[in-house]
Enzyme design. Structure first.
Site, PDB file in Angstrom:
ATOM      1  N   ASP A 114      -7.628  31.820 -25.903  1.00 35.13           N
ATOM      2  CA  ASP A 114      -9.088  31.785 -25.967  1.00 35.13           C
ATOM      3  C   ASP A 114      -9.575  30.336 -25.894  1.00 35.13           C
ATOM      4  OD1 ASP A 114      -7.977  34.103 -27.127  1.00 35.13           O
ATOM      5  OD2 ASP A 114      -9.799  34.547 -28.232  1.00 35.13           O
ATOM      6  N   GLU A 162      -3.576  43.473 -22.295  1.00 36.75           N
ATOM      7  CA  GLU A 162      -2.555  43.724 -23.326  1.00 36.75           C
ATOM      8  C   GLU A 162      -2.241  45.201 -23.528  1.00 36.75           C
ATOM      9  OE1 GLU A 162      -4.374  41.773 -26.645  1.00 36.75           O
ATOM     10  OE2 GLU A 162      -3.469  39.852 -26.112  1.00 36.75           O
ATOM     11  N   LYS A 190      -7.538  46.523 -20.118  1.00 38.03           N
ATOM     12  CA  LYS A 190      -8.273  46.074 -21.304  1.00 38.03           C
ATOM     13  C   LYS A 190      -9.300  44.993 -20.971  1.00 38.03           C
ATOM     14  CE  LYS A 190      -7.640  44.215 -25.943  1.00 38.03           C
ATOM     15  NZ  LYS A 190      -6.795  43.519 -26.905  1.00 38.03           N
ATOM     16  N   GLN A 191      -8.916  44.026 -20.139  1.00 37.90           N
ATOM     17  CA  GLN A 191      -9.785  42.859 -19.912  1.00 37.90           C
ATOM     18  C   GLN A 191      -9.356  42.164 -18.627  1.00 37.90           C
ATOM     19  OE1 GLN A 191      -7.546  41.396 -23.501  1.00 37.90           O
ATOM     20  NE2 GLN A 191      -8.415  39.473 -22.782  1.00 37.90           N
TER      21      GLN A 191
HETATM   22  C1  BGC Z   1      -7.461  39.885 -26.663  1.00 39.42           C
HETATM   23  C2  BGC Z   1      -6.762  38.603 -26.339  1.00 39.42           C
HETATM   24  C3  BGC Z   1      -7.316  37.512 -27.220  1.00 39.42           C
HETATM   25  C4  BGC Z   1      -7.219  37.886 -28.681  1.00 39.42           C
HETATM   26  C5  BGC Z   1      -7.888  36.884 -29.577  1.00 39.42           C
HETATM   27  C6  BGC Z   1      -7.262  40.186 -28.129  1.00 39.42           C
HETATM   28  O1  BGC Z   1      -7.886  41.359 -28.461  1.00 39.42           O
HETATM   29  O2  BGC Z   1      -6.948  40.930 -25.878  1.00 39.42           O
HETATM   30  O3  BGC Z   1      -6.962  38.275 -24.981  1.00 39.42           O
HETATM   31  O4  BGC Z   1      -6.631  36.320 -26.993  1.00 39.42           O
HETATM   32  O5  BGC Z   1      -7.834  39.133 -28.882  1.00 39.42           O
HETATM   33  O6  BGC Z   1      -9.258  36.802 -29.312  1.00 39.42           O
END
Ligand code: BGC
Length: 720
Positions: free
Chosen positions: A329, A469, A581-582
């Site tokens: 992040d 993830e 997820k993202q």
């Molecule tokens: C996200 C990650 C992120 C982490 C901390 C997770 O839920 O999938 O990409 O680095 O949260 O914010």
């Protein structure tokens, strides 16, 4: 709408914890949640100091919540004043982000019918990062025949923990002239902390007593109806991680003839200087204007300008979420803001990683590899701190967390930030002394992590977790492989640069990291033959091997849901489905944007955008998606994604803001405005913009720093 202020005019105990997060103040050395000075049942008051970790089970270390410096206990005619008692007649809480000042005003009627107006105001000094200041005042509003008895006790509340876990034990406390001090230490990591405080009042007729045994300072006296008692509580905090002796430092700070006003004046000036550089002017949409300022405020509050050992946790210093651990992040989502606005802070963020190279080397060794493998979650020493087991979101049963083992792309993400820092600042000394070693050490890791497939004659990276993830144990994640390849290529080019600009340093690094000719050839080999899964006909990248063969996922039946697909269905069912997820492939296309043409970007957008959980996947990725949407001229879609990100905390859109601010999202919001809506790019012949205007926006103006120069961008919509 005042676009410099966040305000609420009612108090709802149901949103107590969210409010505490939103109204956090901070300066990077410490952050203090917006809890009430008088206390409130069930509150999660917290002051977190960057770097002050203590051990815990499961997540190994967490930022240890220090004794609460805000605490005030107030009795009026023997009645304890607290907002859960009596009646709140009026309530107003305002965070002025321009001055970084939190104010609250309450009209309160006690159970005995006494009516008081309570005002408080606080800030975390941006000038002296060790100082917090609180001004508390109360006025007796009611017509009474006699003066009322006031007792005002200010202290450091030691009965606060991280969700009931108390990290500190008291070592000693005492007084020194008019100051009270408290010395505590963490139970396991033995960090020493000294907090000192002083009270000032200009109201006549009040006596002060420093309580070295009971702890704190007591002020007492009588107040006539209509009169106001105003008390300033000035606080200083130092730990054994700072230079010098904590107690001497903390007392010296308060010994200086400092008043609330002088401290506030300096603080406001420092924030003014920040805003001159950082503000984004966004005309035509006050809500977004207010929200982006709030996001920038939070970024600044959580970054230390004075400490090159400091990084920013996923939730900064604003709450207990993710235990104060640092993720990608920081480098991918927040870093660009600092890079273009406050490059010195950006440099500090990288130096934090540089200092933890040894930890990263140990991680690599533990997993049987060479070089430096940065931890997915990082805390004090650079070793892996990702918890290995947590309750699962869907059924609460213990579930394995494999990210610490498998989410290895972070090493390339950090290398990427190092390279960008150098490109944007031209800071050769940093590259020579620190950056190059990070690039080379991470490249070394990739070269030992990649395996050769002799049948297919290509290099592969097996068994990872990519940014998405929800799919674990995947092979040849496009994001991971492409970033690893980039890392290797960049490391080779930095060796060439060193050859010309710092040959002695090159020699030293080559010897120390054992980079002989055959190693470098091997890097070249891997870069040329790294498997990047892409369908040449459609230009589609396959997120990882086999992704296209997974079953489609029908989101229809879940309309109106309130949580992510993983929380609803559990970990396993998602493995077999195409639900993301993202931003993953799309993140790659955003980061390495020069490497891909618009058609490729468009094809992949059309494929991946609809199969991503934009509502509850990860708050990190909404605003970031906006950059690509703008490039593809999807301005309205971009606007919706941006809004989702920039309002994630102000509107508690993910229903988890109680755990702290989503700082990655704050950083992504800045990037969305600058690289997305304004379309700013730096080219060898200067900079270019390519605006994408959301419906109501009329003007967009901001500054960025580039190679030591200030660049002022001021875009106006032609058709307005
Ligand atoms: C996200 C990650 C992120 C982490 C901390 C997770 O839920 O999938 O990409 O680095 O949260 O914010």
């Amino acid at each position: 709408l005042n676009t410099w202020q966040i305000e609420e005019t009612t108090f709802d105990p149901k949103s107590l914890h969210v409010g505490e997060t939103i109204y956090t103040i901070g300066n990077g050395y410490f952050g203090t949640r917006g809890s009430f000075e008088e206390g409130y049942p069930g509150s999660t008051e917290a002051t977190l100091l960057w770097g002050v970790f203590d051990s815990v089970e499961i997540s190994k270390e967490e930022l240890a919540n220090v004794p609460d410096w805000l605490t005030v206990r107030l009795t009026v005619n023997g009645e304890h004043v607290r907002l859960d008692r009596g009646t709140i007649l009026e309530f107003r809480r305002t965070l002025d982000v321009q001055r970084a000042l939190l104010q609250r005003e309450v009209l309160w009627r006690g159970e005995n019918g006494l009516t008081l107006r309570l005002r408080s105001e606080r800030f975390a000094s941006l000038v002296n990062e060790h100082c917090g200041a609180l001004r508390y005042s109360l006025t007796v509003e009611q017509d009474l025949p006699e003066a009322v008895e006031i007792e005002f006790w200010a202290t450091f509340n030691q009965a606060v923990g991280n969700n009931n876990l108390l990290h500190w034990e008291m070592v000693d406390q005492g007084k020194e002239e008019a100051s009270f001090w408290l010395h505590s230490q963490t139970r396991h990591s033995f960090v020493q902390l000294v907090q000192s405080m002083r009270l000032n009042t200009t109201t006549e007729g009040f006596e002060q007593e420093v309580l070295d045994l009971a702890g704190g300072i007591r002020l007492y006296g009588r107040l006539q109806v209509g009169e106001t008692l105003t008390v300033d509580k000035l606080v200083s905090m130092y730990t054994s991680l700072d230079d010098g002796e904590p107690q001497a430092n903390a007392l010296k700070d308060l010994g200086l003839e400092r008043s609330y006003y002088t401290l506030l004046g300096q603080h406001e000036q420092a924030w003014q200087a920040f805003w001159q550089q950082a503000d984004i002017l966004l005309e035509g949409d006050d809500k977004s204007q207010q929200a982006i300022r709030y996001n920038l405020y939070q970024l600044r509050c959580n970054a230390s300008a004075h400490n090159s050992r400091a990084s920013i946790a996923a939730k900064g210093l604003t709450g207990f979420g993710y235990d104060g651990h640092v993720f990608y992040d920081t480098e991918i989502f927040m870093f660009p803001f600092f890079l273009y606005i406050q490059p010195l802070i950006a440099r500090n963020l990288l130096l934090y990683r540089y200092r933890l190279l040894d930890g990263a080397r140990k991680n690599a060794q533990l997993s049987g590899h060479k070089g430096a493998q940065y931890p997915w979650e990082s805390a004090s020493d650079g070793q892996e701190t990702t918890p290995t087991i947590v309750p699962q979101q869907n059924d609460g049963k213990p579930g394995l967390v494999l990210n610490g083992l498998l989410e290895v792309h972070i090493s390339a993400d950090i290398a990427f930030a190092v390279w960008n820092y150098w490109q944007v600042t031209g800071d050769d000394a940093f590259m020579r002394d620190s950056g190059a070693e990070m690039l080379l050490s991470t490249a070394l890791y990739w070269s030992s992590r990649a395996t050769y497939n002799s049948e297919q004659k290509r290099y592969e990276i097996q068994d990872v977790i990519g940014p998405d993830e929800w799919h674990i144990h995947v092979n040849n994640s496009v994001y991971t492989n492409a970033m690893a390849r980039w890392n290797l290529q960049t490391a080779l080019s930095i060796l060439d640069w060193l050859q010309n600009d710092a040959p002695a340093r090159r020699e030293e690094l080559v010897a120390r990291l054992d980079l002989n000719e055959s190693t470098l050839q091997h890097w070249q080999e891997i870069s040329s033959h790294m498997l990047i899964l892409q369908d040449q006909k459609t230009s589609l990248f396959e997120q990882f091997e086999g992704f296209f063969k997974l079953e489609p996922f029908d989101q229809g039946p879940y309309a109106g849901r309130y949580s992510s697909y993983q929380a609803l269905l559990g970990v396993d069912p998602l493995q077999t489905h195409q639900i993301v997820k993202q931003a993953d492939v799309l993140l790659l296309l955003t980061l390495l944007k020069e490497q891909f043409d618009l058609e490729t970007k468009s094809a992949n957008w059309q494929y991946y955008y609809p199969i991503t959980d934009h509502d509850y996947g990860s708050s990190l990725s909404s605003a970031l998606h906006a950059i690509l949407a703008c490039e593809l001229s999807l301005c309205d879609v971009a606007y919706d994604l941006f809004s989702e990100g920039v309002l994630v905390d102000l509107e508690n859109r993910d229903a988890d803001s109680a755990r702290g601010i989503h700082l990655g999202s704050c950083g992504a919001a800045w990037q969305a405005v600058v690289f997305g809506f304004a379309g700013l790019r730096f080219t060898p012949s200067g900079y270019t913009t390519h605006p994408c205007w959301p419906k109501d926006w009329k003007r967009l103006a901001f500054n960025v720093q580039h190679k030591g120069q200030n660049v002022h961008v001021d875009l106006r919509r032609e058709d307005t």
